[in-house]
Structure formats: structure tokens, C-alpha cells
Design an enzyme around this catalytic site. Structure first.
Site, short mmCIF file in Angstrom:
data_model
loop_
_atom_site.label_atom_id
_atom_site.label_comp_id
_atom_site.label_asym_id
_atom_site.label_seq_id
_atom_site.Cartn_x
_atom_site.Cartn_y
_atom_site.Cartn_z
N LYS A 140 -2.61 10.90 -97.31
CA LYS A 140 -3.38 9.72 -96.88
C LYS A 140 -3.10 9.43 -95.41
O LYS A 140 -4.02 9.16 -94.63
CB LYS A 140 -3.01 8.50 -97.75
N GLN A 194 1.07 2.34 -103.49
CA GLN A 194 1.02 3.58 -104.28
C GLN A 194 1.58 3.33 -105.68
O GLN A 194 2.69 2.81 -105.83
CB GLN A 194 1.82 4.68 -103.55
N ASP A 210 -7.99 -0.06 -102.83
CA ASP A 210 -7.88 0.66 -104.09
C ASP A 210 -8.82 0.05 -105.15
O ASP A 210 -8.99 0.62 -106.23
CB ASP A 210 -6.43 0.59 -104.62
#
Ligand code: NDP
Length: 294
Positions: free
Chosen positions: A54, A98, A121
Site C-alpha cells: 500500500k 490494517q 476501507d
């Protein structure tokens, strides 16, 4: 018949290039540099690989990347304080924590603390609820990628029969909502569904997001179906690196499907590319600019 293999790697590269062009434009015309903050707690090896990827791809697209690595035993209060700081930071337009988090932390509380406008997200209840209500929302990246891959085969999904196997908040549920937005007719299956092969046999579009290696067999599929395999399963190999396989028996499906994504090289490639799209979209929305052309 041999299915066409959907090249997720090439489609993701093309999407990343379009994002980079739009990032260059908003920088030039509006002095806006989209910024993504990624928070990693602990040392889960798969998570470390994802976070590195990422970071690299965010920078390659011309965006700012902020990495926050916290120890495994970080307290919930300290993590919430970091999120509050990122919520306030004008250089940060996207925040990604994460997952999975260590068991000592309460994932729902952490996700709920993220400013929904920066929730790239798409897991905050505001965004999940808006998506379910058919309203504009930041949507989870993997399902977004699945839709783009499907549209590389079918320009319109209207009226097609789709089955989504798996109902997680990360993949299955948001994917169902995105398919409804595309006017597909959607069946959602899960561990309590009966006669999965029969349900699959009706589907023009099959999405497997289960986490069970090669569970979906070739003879479950309707001939010519488009198969999008979300699964990433690591199979141990004697004395070597684990082999990655999807949730679909790829070799079998090749002989029946019309088009199929490989694992690796399919959906996984799209997830990070869609994260860049969401960060760019979030940055434009926060700055009051029109939605970018990606
Ligand atoms: P979850 O474990 O959260 O969800 C799995 C889903 O599969 C559940 O809804 C479960 O049903 C269902 N399921 C389990 N067993 C069966 C069965 N025998 N028959 C039908 N359905 C079943 O997984 P995720 O959604 O997070 O991930 C799914 C897969 O996708 C994993 O392999 C993961 O690694 C991969 N993944 C890949 C990404 C990518 O970028 N390519 C990103 C995210 C995930 P129930 O709800 O009843 O328990």
C-alpha cells in the site's frame, strides 16, 4: 471451451495509472495532495506485506503516504488517540487500520472512531449503512475491484443472475449492495446455505469469498459463467514457499466458465488499486471538489 483469464494485474495497473493522472491534476489545479495514513499494529507477516505494498503504490500514484507502526501491546486508548489525531490532520484524507487487530483491541470501537469521510476501507457503519441504502458512500476496496473486473467482461450487469458466496462485512455484504446498484439479481450464500452447487448452477456471475481452498468445483458452474475468485488461501508446500490458491478449483473451472480471475493475479491486485481510488475520492470530497474521473 477454455475460459478467458481476466488479467487483474493489467486492469489494476491501468487503474493505478488513471489515479496517478488525476492526482497530478488535483495537485496542479487545486494544490491538493491526497494523503493516506495506514496504521499497522503488531507484526502479522501477511499484514506487513500488504502495508508495504500500500505504501509503495500510494507513493507511486503521487500521493502522500503516512505509515504508523504500533507495538502488538499498544493500548486501545493510545490507538484511539492516534486515530483522533489522523482525523484532525488536514494532510490525511484516508485512514486505514490494517485488520486483523490483536485480540486485546476492540475492532468495532476502533473502526467506529475513524472519521467516515476518511474511511477509505468503507467499514464504518455510516458508509456501510449508506451503501446498503443505495446512497453515495466510500465502499470497501475488494468488492469495488470485483465489480471493475466483472465489467471488463460485461459492459452491463443489468438483469444478470449473480451469486455471492460469503457474507462478511469486508467482502460479501458490500459486494451484494454494489451488484444491486448494477441492477444484477443477487443471491447471497453462506455456511448455512443449502445445495450450493444448485444455487451456483443458476448464476451468470459467481463470486467466491469464503476462505476455503478450491471449494467451488468446475461442475457447479453454469457453462460460460464469469467467475471472480476472491479467496486467498496459503497451502503449505514441503520445503518451499506456500502456494496461493483461491476458493475456486481453477483448472476445473477453466473448462466450464466463460471468464475467470486467477489467484494470484486477479482480485488481490485490484484491492490496493481501489484503495488509491477511494483515497483520491475522499480527498476531493473533503476539499469540496467534484468527484475525480476514476
Ligand atoms: P470471512 O471468514 O470473514 O467470511 C467467510 C464467509 O464464507 C462467511 O460468510 C462464511 O459463512 C462463508 N463460508 C464459510 N464456509 C462456507 C461454506 N462451506 N459454504 C458457503 N459459505 C461458507 O472471510 P472474508 O470475507 O474476509 O474473506 C474471504 C476470502 O477472501 C478469504 O480467503 C480472504 O483471504 C480473501 N480476501 C481476499 C482479498 C483480496 O484482496 N483478494 C481481500 C479480503 C479477503 P458464515 O457467515 O455463515 O460463517
Amino acid at each position: 471451451m477454455t475460459a478467458r483469464i481476466i488479467d487483474g494485474k493489467a486492469i489494476a495497473a491501468e487503474l493505478r495509472a488513471r489515479v496517478a493522472d488525476e492526482v497530478a491534476r488535483v495537485k496542479r489545479d487545486h494544490a491538493l495532495t491526497p494523503g493516506l495514513a495506514v496504521v499497522l499494529v503488531g507484526h502479522d507477516p501477511a499484514s506487513e506485506v500488504y502495508v508495504r505494498s500500500k505504501h509503495t503504490q500510494t507513493q507511486a500514484a503521487g500521493m502522500a503516504s503516512f505509515e504508523h507502526k504500533l507495538p502488538e501491546d499498544v493500548s486501545q486508548a493510545d490507538l484511539l488517540a492516534l486515530i483522533a489525531q489522523l482525523n484532525r490532520d488536514p494532510k490525511v484524507h484516508g485512514i486505514l487500520v490494517q485488520l486483523p487487530l490483536p485480540k486485546t483491541l476492540h475492532t468495532e470501537t476502533i473502526i467506529n472512531a475513524i472519521d467516515p469521510a476518511k474511511d477509505v476501507d468503507g467499514l464504518h457503519p455510516n458508509n456501510a449503512g449508506r451503501l446498503a441504502g443505495g446512497l453515495a458512500a466510500l465502499s470497501p476496496c475488494t468488492p469495488l475491484g470485483c465489480i471493475i473486473l466483472t465489467k471488463s467482461v460485461h459492459a452491463s450487469l443489468e438483469g444478470m443472475n449473480a451469486i455471492v458466496i460469503g457474507r462478511s462485512n469486508l467482502v460479501g455484504r458490500p459486494l451484494v449492495q454494489l451488484l444491486l446498484n448494477e441492477n444484477a439479481t443477487v443471491t447471497i450464500a453462506h455456511s448455512r446455505s443449502r445445495d450450493l452447487p444448485k444455487l451456483c448452477a443458476q448464476a451468470d456471475l459467481v463470486y467466491a469469498a469464503v476462505g476455503k481452498p478450491e471449494m467451488v468445483r468446475g461442475d457447479w458452474l453454469k457453462p460460460g459463467a464469469t467467475v471472480i475468485d476472491v479467496g486467498i488461501n496459503r497451502i503449505p508446500v514441503d520445503g518451499g514457499k506456500p502456494k496461493l490458491v483461491g476458493d475456486v478449483a481453477f483448472q476445473e473451472a477453466l473448462g466450464v466458465a466463460g471468464a475467470i480471475t486467477p489467484v494470484p493475479g486477479g482480485v488481490g491486485q485490484m484491492t490496493v488499486a481501489c484503495l488509491l481510488v477511494n483515497t483520491l475520492r475522499a480527498a476531493c470530497a473533503i476539499a469540496g471538489l467534484p468527484a475525480p474521473a476514476v
